[in-house]
Enzyme design. Structure first.
Site, short mmCIF file in Angstrom:
data_model
loop_
_atom_site.label_atom_id
_atom_site.label_comp_id
_atom_site.label_asym_id
_atom_site.label_seq_id
_atom_site.Cartn_x
_atom_site.Cartn_y
_atom_site.Cartn_z
N ALA A 123 -7.86 7.13 2.97
CA ALA A 123 -9.30 6.96 2.77
C ALA A 123 -10.01 7.73 3.87
O ALA A 123 -9.44 8.01 4.92
CB ALA A 123 -9.64 5.48 2.85
N GLY B 293 -4.42 5.51 1.75
CA GLY B 293 -4.93 5.58 0.38
C GLY B 293 -4.30 6.71 -0.39
O GLY B 293 -4.18 6.66 -1.61
N GLU C 260 -1.27 5.46 -1.74
CA GLU C 260 -1.59 4.49 -2.81
C GLU C 260 -1.97 5.20 -4.10
O GLU C 260 -1.69 4.70 -5.20
CB GLU C 260 -2.70 3.55 -2.32
CG GLU C 260 -2.20 2.63 -1.21
CD GLU C 260 -3.31 1.83 -0.59
OE1 GLU C 260 -4.22 2.43 0.03
OE2 GLU C 260 -3.28 0.59 -0.71
N GLU D 85 -2.11 2.23 7.80
CA GLU D 85 -3.38 1.52 8.04
C GLU D 85 -3.25 0.50 9.18
O GLU D 85 -4.23 0.23 9.88
CB GLU D 85 -3.83 0.79 6.78
CG GLU D 85 -4.34 1.70 5.68
CD GLU D 85 -3.24 2.19 4.76
OE1 GLU D 85 -2.07 2.25 5.16
OE2 GLU D 85 -3.57 2.57 3.61
#
Ligand code: T1G
Length: 676
Positions: free
Chosen positions: A63, A102, A105, A125
């Protein structure tokens, strides 16, 4: 503004490409572009499968962390990844570089994953005080099992593509230079395969033994951190029979708790602070660097040997100089021993040890330094000795060679002044053990040339150090802030505290050890005048009795064969004697007084350093303490911590115990601002 996402058709395969430099962070524009492209692919009957890949050096690296403090913009990442997985046409992630957070992911929500062998995957993270908040804690255990899911989420480890392939996290390995073509071929192969594999539909088997073992093995590492336990809880949730929807709701809840907490703010602060530290405000990023092909190190002691290893491990040959053969042999022997210890742990191959040792040239001939592009003096802390060395270096070093001192405290300008080339002189303050500690204080003299600074900062990255620029001031940034802490800690002993109380307060705060434990580790005799008859303070008294710390099995604590510390009755007596001699009646000292006098005073010194321009920015001071002294990263460094404590509270604490707050600290406290 053009979208960072574009699509290309290869007949029935739609290739979706992200170009969001430098690391393809999943910014709002990237997410919106991906959403549109997936929708386009699903809606177009002629598309039978989709490939997602990235331009530049890496697949999505996560992210966009810079968006965390801004209002959320749709589609949120969890929504996007679930939409990818829900596609009724196969989606394939083509991975190179590092698929992180992310980014990983997005790959996990894709139905297939193909990666080049050099790629790595991970969900780091936790290093930002967070957890994979877009289904990662639910999909990883379902695809690769609990054990690997814990290593990736709760520890933040990365896994190379080959291992990921063995673990079933990656379905296929591509050619290193043919990722897109191999991905398209793979997409053609699976385009009609049904059912489409969806991680969220798999069942993750519980593995309580793996969880228990993981918690036990990492208890020390996780001390004080909130995020690792939240990651573990989410992975366990994925295996307790909950549906993916229930698990991801739990994940979201835990993610938001961490996101709103102080620890993640602190860890995200350090993530950017570390990268900001490498920038020198008044030196252009494109400054032409000097070429460093060979490094000279003067002194083969603990520091000289450790410093040499940094360069040898980065493939840079080193010439190491000593005055005595015995010292030279001892030094090079220690380097070899350290490498062999690393190899014994499987972290280095024997041939790498030999290559490193082969690149180390020991010599007694000072003139052999003439061929070095950077020469680092690492002899003991004596200005006269350093001046003599730099006078000699000035005569023999080649033009353009950078002349650096590893001094921990001394004045770089004074050293530079004995040379005819002060522009080439700089401080490179390594922290012991130099081959382990990540911090490098780069001390900028008044005349240090910009390209010398830029070269050393770039070299720091090459040898995997975190470099911070410091100005010339006694002790630079870290050690100068250490001084008020040590002074106050010693005074507190006289007034009634004990070494164990003061150390306990610091360890409870999150430091790896307290001031007296640190003194015993480094050596109580460091900087001692060596005259046992001259006893002016508690430290002198200890040193005079050969209580030099762990190395003599006695310092502020007593140590057994395994160096396990115990409180020392003899030290208590010495402290008692000094209280009597000083006419001090010991009193109960509250822990909050210890915090104010040993930690707030450090913050105050940091503010003074900034006022004097001896550090570029407050976040640099934080980086120094995180990487040089083990300040708990979940507290973000002294200056960030003071901010989160509340500057008015810090100012009040300083004044309560008789200290004068730095002007900048007082002003920031009064205005509700920040220390810059
Ligand atoms: N967001 C924004 N900027 C980033 C970024 C990110 N994720 N990663 C790097 N940058 C910037 C960095 O600040 C620097 O900027 C430049 O890119 C180059 O980085 C929901 C919530 C990918 C291994 O934790 O580990 O996904 O200084 O110098 O050494 O579950 O960057 O040039 O202006 O580090 O080659 C999870 C963080 C996010 C990965 C590359 N992802 N990044 O290392 O370059 S949270 C991460 C890295 C998340 C989701 C959750 C490294 C790298 P500038 P760099 P590098």
């Amino acid at each position: 503004m053009t979208s960072p996402i574009r699509t290309e058709r290869h007949d029935e395969i739609l290739v979706i490409i992200s170009d969001n430099q430098p690391v393809n962070a999943l910014s709002a524009a990237v997410r919106q572009g991906l959403e549109a492209a997936i929708k386009e692919g699903v809606a177009d009957a002629s598309v039978e499968a989709m490939v997602i890949r990235c331009d530049g050096r890496t697949f999505f690296a996560g992210a966009d962390i810079t968006e965390f403090t801004k209002p959320p913009v749709d589609p949120l990442l969890p929504t996007l990844v679930d939409m990818i997985e829900a596609s009724d046409k196969p989606v394939l992630a083509a991975i190179h570089g590092t698929a992180l957070g992310g980014g990983c992911e997005v790959a996990l929500a894709s139905h297939y994953r193909i990666a080049v062998p050099s790629a790595k995957l991970g969900t780091p993270e936790v290093k930002l005080g967070l957890l994979p908040g877009a289904g990662g804690t639910q999909r990883l255990p379902r695809i690769a099992g609990v054990k690997l899911a814990l290593e990736l989420t709760a520890k933040g480890d990365q896994i190379p593509a080959k291992k990921a392939h063995e673990a079933g996290l990656v379905d296929r390995l591509a050619g290193e230079d043919s990722l897109e073509a191999d991905a398209i071929a793979f997409a053609r192969e699976i385009k009609a395969a049904r059912p489409i594999p969806r991680a969220s539909e798999k069942v993750a088997a519980a593995d309580p033994d793996a969880v228990a073992a993981f918690k036990k093995d990492n208890a020390r590492r996780f001390r004080g951190f909130e995020a690792p336990l939240a990651n573990i809880a989410c992975v366990e949730k994925a295996t307790d029979g909950s549906s993916y929807a229930e698990g991801s709701a739990f994940e979201r809840q835990e993610f938001m708790k961490l996101m709103m907490g102080v620890q993640s703010a602190a860890q995200r602060h350090i993530f950017f602070a570390e990268r900001q530290a490498s920038k020198i405000d008044d030196v252009p990023a494109d400054t032409q660097l000097r070429e460093i092909k060979r490094v000279g190190v003067i002194g083969a002691g603990t520091m000289g040997g450790g410093i040499s290893m940094n360069f040898l491990s980065a493939g840079i040959p080193v010439t190491i100089v000593e005055m005595q053969q015995e010292a030279l042999d001892r030094g090079t022997g220690t380097v070899r021993k350290n490498y062999e210890a690393t190899a014994a742990k499987g972290r280095m191959k024997p041939e790498q040890v030999e290559a490193a040792m082969g690149a180390l040239t020991p010599t007694l001939n000072f003139d052999d330094l003439a061929e070095c592009d950077l020469i680092i003096e690492a002899v003991y802390e004596n200005m006269d000795v350093k001046k003599e060395i730099f006078t000699r270096l000035d005569k023999i070093a080649k033009p353009g060679a950078i002349l650096a001192s590893n001094t921990s405290y001394l004045d770089i300008d004074e050293i530079a002044a004995v040379t005819s080339r002060p522009g080439d002189v700089v401080g490179m303050h390594f922290f012991s053990p130099a081959n382990v500690m990540k911090l490098l204080e780069v001390v900028r003299g008044a005349k240090t040339a910009p390209d010398v600074l830029a070269t050393v900062m770039a070299l720091a990255k090459r040898i995997k150090k975190v470099a911070v620029v410091a100005g010339v001031t006694y002790g630079f940034i870290g050690n100068r802030m250490l001084m008020p802490r040590q002074v106050e800690a010693t005074k507190l002993l006289l007034e009634g505290a004990t070494p164990e109380q003061i150390d306990r307060v610091h360890v409870a705060f999150g430091m790896p050890m307290g001031p007296f434990q640190m003194s015993d580790l480094a050596g109580v005799d460091i900087g001692w005048h060596r005259d046992p008859s001259r006893i002016e303070n508690i430290r002198d008294a200890l040193a005079a009795e050969n209580r030099w710390g762990q190395k003599t099995k006695a310092g502020f604590y007593d140590y057994d064969e395994k160096r396990t510390p115990s409180n020392s009755p003899r030290v208590a007596e010495i402290i008692e004697d000094f209280r009597a001699k000083s006419g001090v009646t010991p009193r109960e000292i509250p822990d909050e007084e210890i915090v104010a006098r040993t930690l707030y005073t450090m913050v105050n010194e940091g503010a003074l350093i900034l006022e004097e321009g001896k550090a570029q920015r407050a976040s640099d001071v934080d980086v120094v303490w995180i990487y040089g002294y083990g300040w708990p990263v979940y507290r973000g460094g002294p200056m960030f911590w003071a901010q989160s404590e509340g500057l008015p509270k810090v100012v009040e604490g300083l004044e309560k115990y008789g200290f004068t707050p730095a002007k900048s600290l007082k002003d920031a406290a009064a205005s509700g601002g920040r220390i810059k």
